[in-house]
Design an enzyme around this catalytic site. Structure first.
Site, PDB file in Angstrom:
ATOM      1  N   ALA A 144       0.864  -1.278   0.314  1.00  0.00           N
ATOM      2  CA  ALA A 144       0.453   0.014   0.286  1.00  0.00           C
ATOM      3  C   ALA A 144       0.693   1.280   0.203  1.00  0.00           C
ATOM      4  O   ALA A 144       2.051   1.237   0.151  1.00  0.00           O
ATOM      5  CB  ALA A 144      -0.651  -0.119   0.959  1.00  0.00           C
ATOM      6  N   GLY A 185       1.030  -4.718   0.736  1.00  0.00           N
ATOM      7  CA  GLY A 185      -0.699  -5.427  -0.042  1.00  0.00           C
ATOM      8  C   GLY A 185      -0.834  -5.915  -1.378  1.00  0.00           C
ATOM      9  O   GLY A 185      -1.434  -6.099  -1.850  1.00  0.00           O
ATOM     10  N   GLU A 196      -0.720  -9.515  -1.265  1.00  0.00           N
ATOM     11  CA  GLU A 196      -1.861 -10.062  -0.719  1.00  0.00           C
ATOM     12  C   GLU A 196      -3.064  -9.413  -2.189  1.00  0.00           C
ATOM     13  O   GLU A 196      -4.053 -10.726  -2.186  1.00  0.00           O
ATOM     14  CB  GLU A 196      -2.254  -8.945   0.251  1.00  0.00           C
ATOM     15  CG  GLU A 196      -1.828  -9.000   1.603  1.00  0.00           C
ATOM     16  CD  GLU A 196      -2.546  -7.527   2.365  1.00  0.00           C
ATOM     17  OE1 GLU A 196      -2.293  -6.631   2.325  1.00  0.00           O
ATOM     18  OE2 GLU A 196      -2.195  -8.018   4.149  1.00  0.00           O
ATOM     19  N   GLU A 251       4.965  -5.361   7.179  1.00  0.00           N
ATOM     20  CA  GLU A 251       3.955  -4.120   6.957  1.00  0.00           C
ATOM     21  C   GLU A 251       4.569  -4.278   9.306  1.00  0.00           C
ATOM     22  O   GLU A 251       4.335  -2.770   9.681  1.00  0.00           O
ATOM     23  CB  GLU A 251       2.469  -4.208   7.703  1.00  0.00           C
ATOM     24  CG  GLU A 251       1.360  -3.780   5.376  1.00  0.00           C
ATOM     25  CD  GLU A 251       1.657  -5.493   4.905  1.00  0.00           C
ATOM     26  OE1 GLU A 251       2.375  -6.194   5.255  1.00  0.00           O
ATOM     27  OE2 GLU A 251       0.944  -6.162   4.093  1.00  0.00           O
TER      28      GLU A 251
END
Ligand code: CO8
Length: 257
Positions: A65, A108, A111, A131
Site C-alpha cells: 500500500a 498489499g 495480498e 507491515e
C-alpha cells in the site's frame, strides 16, 4: 476509460492489467483500487474475455500500500470509512485471474497477488508482509490468505519478522504455482490464461467457485457443493459438445453456454 495507474489491454481472449506507478514501485492507493474495479468490471462484461492476467513491472509487482498516502490517516476516519474493505471486491472476481509476479510483491502487493486464483512468479520475485516493520499488520488479507496458502509456521515467520521470501521458497511453500525465467513470465501467464479462456466459461467459473469453497466450508459441504455444480454442468451445451468432441476425436467448439 482512461487509466492513470494501470495499463489495460486485451490479448486475444485475455484481459491484461499492468500496474503502472513506476515512481512508487506500483504502490497501491485508492486510485489503483478504483481503476482495478473498473478494469475488472469491463472484462467481466466482455463475453469474449475468458481470463484476466494482472502484472507489474520487472522490478515490482507492487511494493505494498502507498505508505505516503497512509502515513497521516487517523483511526476514527479509517474505521468509519472501513478503509481497505473495497479490496474485497477484487478478490471476488468471477472470471479467473492469474497474477504474474516479478520483483517485489510486498504487503498489499503480496495480498493483491494472493487475491488472484494462482500466482506465476519470475525467478526474481520476492514476497513478504513487511507491515510489522511499519508498526502495523497486514490489512488486505495477508494474515488470512498467506496462512491458508503456506501454513502457520511460514506465515508467522513472514508476518512477525517482515522478511521477504524468494521465488524458490514461495514455490516450495505452495504460494506460487510455477516459477519461470523473468523474460518468460508474461508469455507463460498469458498462455495459461489463453488456455483457460479457450475452455467452457461456465465450467471454468464453477471450477473456480468449487476450489474457493474448500476454504470456506467443511469437507462434507464442499463435496456436496462440488457434486451439485458437477450435476448442473450437464445442463450446458458445452458439456454435450466437450464430450462429443472427445468421442469424435476432434477439438471442441465451446459456446460458453
Ligand atoms: N509506498 C509508497 N512509496 C513506495 C513504496 C510504498 N509501499 N514502496 C516504495 N516506494 C517508493 C519509495 O519511496 C521510492 O520513492 P522515492 O524515489 O520518491 O524516494 C521509490 O518507490 C523506490 O523505492 P526505494 O528507493 O525504496 O527502492 P529500493 O530498491 O531501495 O527498495 C523496497 C525497494 C525494499 C521495496 C522498499 O521500497 C520498501 O521497503 N518499500 C516498502 C515496502 C512495504 O513496507 N510495503 C508494505 C506497505 S504497508 C501495506 O501494504 C499494508 C496493506 C494494507 C492495505 C492497504 C490498502 C491500499
Amino acid at each position: 476509460m482512461a487509466y492513470e495507474t494501470l495499463i489495460v489491454e486485451t490479448r486475444g481472449n485475455v484481459g491484461l492489467v499492468t500496474l503502472n506507478r513506476p515512481q512508487a514501485l506500483n504502490a497501491l492507493n485508492s486510485t489503483v483500487l478504483k481503476e482495478l474495479k473498473a478494469a475488472y468490471a469491463a472484462f467481466h462484461a466482455d463475453e469474449a474475455i475468458g481470463a484476466i492476467v494482472i502484472t507489474g513491472s520487472e522490478r515490482a509487482f507492487a511494493a505494498g500500500a502507498d505508505i505516503k498516502e497512509m502515513q497521516s490517516l487517523q483511526f476514527a476516519d479509517i474505521y468509519k470509512s472501513d478503509f481497505i474493505s473495497g479490496w474485497d471486491d477484487i478478490a471476488k472476481a468471477r472470471k479467473p485471474v492469474i497474477a504474474a509476479v516479478s520483483g517485489f510483491a510486498l504487503g498489499g502487493g503480496c495480498e493483491l497477488a494472493m487475491m488472484c486464483d494462482f500466482i506465476i512468479a519470475s525467478e526474481t520475485a520476492k514476497f513478504g508482509q513487511p507491515e510489522i516493520t511499519l508498526g502495523v499488520i497486514p490489512g488486505m488479507g495477508g494474515s488470512q490468505r498467506l496462512t491458508r496458502a503456506v501454513g502457520k509456521a511460514k506465515a508467522m515467520d513472514l508476518v512477525l519478522t517482515g522478511r521477504m521470501m524468494d521465488a524458490a521458497e514461495a514455490e516450495r511453500s505452495g504460494l506460487v504455482s510455477r516459477v519461470v525465467a523473468p523474460e518468460r513470465l508474461l508469455d507463460e501467464a498469458l498462455a495459461a490464461a489463453e488456455k483457460i479462456a479457450s475452455l467452457s466459461q461456465p465450467s471454468v467459473m464453477m471450477a473456480k467457485e468449487a476450489v474457493n469453497r474448500a476454504f470456506e466450508t467443511t469437507l462434507e459441504e464442499g463435496l456436496r457443493f462440488e457434486r451439485r455444480l458437477f450435476h448442473s454442468l450437464f445442463a450446458t451445451d458445452d458439456q454435450k459438445e466437450g464430450m462429443a468432441a472427445f468421442v469424435e476425436k476432434r477439438k471442441p467448439a465451446f459456446k460458453h453456454r
